[in-house]
Design a protein around this motif. Structure first.
Motif, mmCIF file in Angstrom:
data_model
loop_
_atom_site.group_PDB
_atom_site.id
_atom_site.type_symbol
_atom_site.label_atom_id
_atom_site.label_comp_id
_atom_site.label_asym_id
_atom_site.label_seq_id
_atom_site.Cartn_x
_atom_site.Cartn_y
_atom_site.Cartn_z
ATOM 1 N N TYR A 55 8.016 7.491 4.696
ATOM 2 C CA TYR A 55 7.607 6.763 3.693
ATOM 3 C C TYR A 55 8.530 6.290 2.575
ATOM 4 C CZ TYR A 55 2.759 7.054 5.022
ATOM 5 O OH TYR A 55 1.545 6.794 5.708
ATOM 6 N N PHE A 56 8.521 5.532 1.575
ATOM 7 C CA PHE A 56 9.745 5.202 0.676
ATOM 8 C C PHE A 56 9.153 6.012 -0.510
ATOM 9 C CE2 PHE A 56 12.472 1.131 1.246
ATOM 10 C CZ PHE A 56 12.947 1.818 2.476
ATOM 11 N N GLU A 61 10.778 1.790 -3.361
ATOM 12 C CA GLU A 61 9.831 0.554 -3.197
ATOM 13 C C GLU A 61 10.111 -0.375 -4.097
ATOM 14 O OE1 GLU A 61 5.565 1.128 -1.190
ATOM 15 O OE2 GLU A 61 5.805 2.064 -3.338
ATOM 16 N N HIS A 64 13.283 -2.314 -3.457
ATOM 17 C CA HIS A 64 13.108 -3.046 -2.509
ATOM 18 C C HIS A 64 12.437 -4.365 -2.852
ATOM 19 C CE1 HIS A 64 12.360 -4.288 1.834
ATOM 20 N NE2 HIS A 64 11.347 -4.580 1.569
ATOM 21 N N TYR A 65 11.379 -4.341 -3.517
ATOM 22 C CA TYR A 65 10.571 -5.519 -3.942
ATOM 23 C C TYR A 65 11.662 -6.334 -4.888
ATOM 24 C CZ TYR A 65 6.952 -2.760 -1.647
ATOM 25 O OH TYR A 65 6.129 -2.242 -0.918
ATOM 26 N N HIS A 149 1.316 -2.194 3.079
ATOM 27 C CA HIS A 149 2.041 -1.330 2.211
ATOM 28 C C HIS A 149 1.204 -0.106 1.865
ATOM 29 C CE1 HIS A 149 5.488 -4.010 1.930
ATOM 30 N NE2 HIS A 149 4.677 -5.024 1.787
ATOM 31 N N GLN A 192 11.058 -1.472 6.381
ATOM 32 C CA GLN A 192 10.746 -0.099 6.083
ATOM 33 C C GLN A 192 9.624 0.309 5.270
ATOM 34 O OE1 GLN A 192 15.117 0.366 5.148
ATOM 35 N NE2 GLN A 192 14.923 2.260 6.412
ATOM 36 N N THR A 193 9.159 -0.865 4.487
ATOM 37 C CA THR A 193 7.943 -0.659 3.633
ATOM 38 C C THR A 193 6.620 -0.829 4.144
ATOM 39 O OG1 THR A 193 8.219 -2.806 2.895
ATOM 40 C CG2 THR A 193 9.210 -0.974 1.501
#
Length: 234
Positions: A55-56, A61, A64-65, A149, A192-193
């Motif tokens: 998990y990130f 996270e 990434h977003y 997610h 990956q998320t």
């Protein structure tokens, strides 16, 4: 993504691990069957659950977003989210209060609904983090590319269910895995998320556990209608 407890996708090791075996984050079944080197298959609810060690962090996270290009005026983005927008326009009233849960930095669906006369509350743990949304109840709640997610889908779905009126709609856009191709090659698992992948069996499990009727179940959209007044995680 953060929530009132630190992360909307936060988890408890006491919940996820029993005797050093990871448990399904939806139904707590011990995960002993691996889909590949990254994901397990839950034998009870049919979900594909990512190994918690991968998990990130919250910081990863958010970074990434922030790279997502979610321009609310982009016609391509509006078309991508149109299954939710169209369903709401066709099945709800402008007098119904809705919640855009996990709206991201570009709440395109909300923008279009407001232009049609709707009232929508927003929540996103990074970009619209106010917890005021918890003070309302809703005729419909929608989430676009959010449910995959969830670090703890059981808690998140329970929370959303309690915010819905009886006969309220939970409208979810994700990508249901139905053996389109070998799982290890499927594009959706490569983000990956993405930590929790749904199957038809998973949606059916959610409906039974949390007191919903399935109104719609397609590969890219499922809609649940709340049928029970009280929903308790067992």
């Amino acid at each position: 993504m953060l929530s009132e407890s630190g992360s909307i996708f936060s988890y408890s090791h006491s919940l996820i691990f029993i005797y050093n075996v990871m448990n399904c984050t939806l139904c707590t079944t011990p995960l002993t069957q691996q889909a590949d080197a990254v994901y397990f298959i839950c034998t009870t609810c049919g979900a594909y659950v990512k190994n918690v060690d991968l998990y990130f962090s919250n910081e990863q996270e958010k970074t990434h977003y922030e790279f997502h290009n979610n321009n609310v005026n982009d016609l391509g983005y509006q078309k991508f989210t149109s299954p939710i927008t169209n369903y709401i326009l066709e099945n709800t009233k402008t007098t119904n209060l809705g919640l855009d849960f996990g709206c991201g930095k570009g709440p395109v669906i909300t923008k279009q609904l407001i232009e049609k006369g709707y009232s929508i509350n927003l929540y996103d743990p990074y970009f619209y983090p106010s917890l005021d949304y918890l003070n309302y109840s809703y005729k419909f709640i929608f989430s676009c590319e959010v449910f995959e997610h969830f670090y703890n889908p059981a808690l998140e779905i329970d929370k959303l269910t309690k915010l819905l009126h009886l006969d309220g709609l939970l409208i979810v856009m994700t990508h249901i895995y139905n053996n389109q191709q070998p799982f290890e090659n499927w594009y959706y698992r490569k983000d990956q998320t993405h930590v929790f992948i749904y199957t038809q069996k998973t949606v059916e499990y959610i409906a039974h556990k949390f007191g919903y009727a399935i109104e719609l179940l397609t590969e890219r959209l499922f809609v649940l209608k709340k049928k029970l007044l009280f929903n308790i995680i067992k």
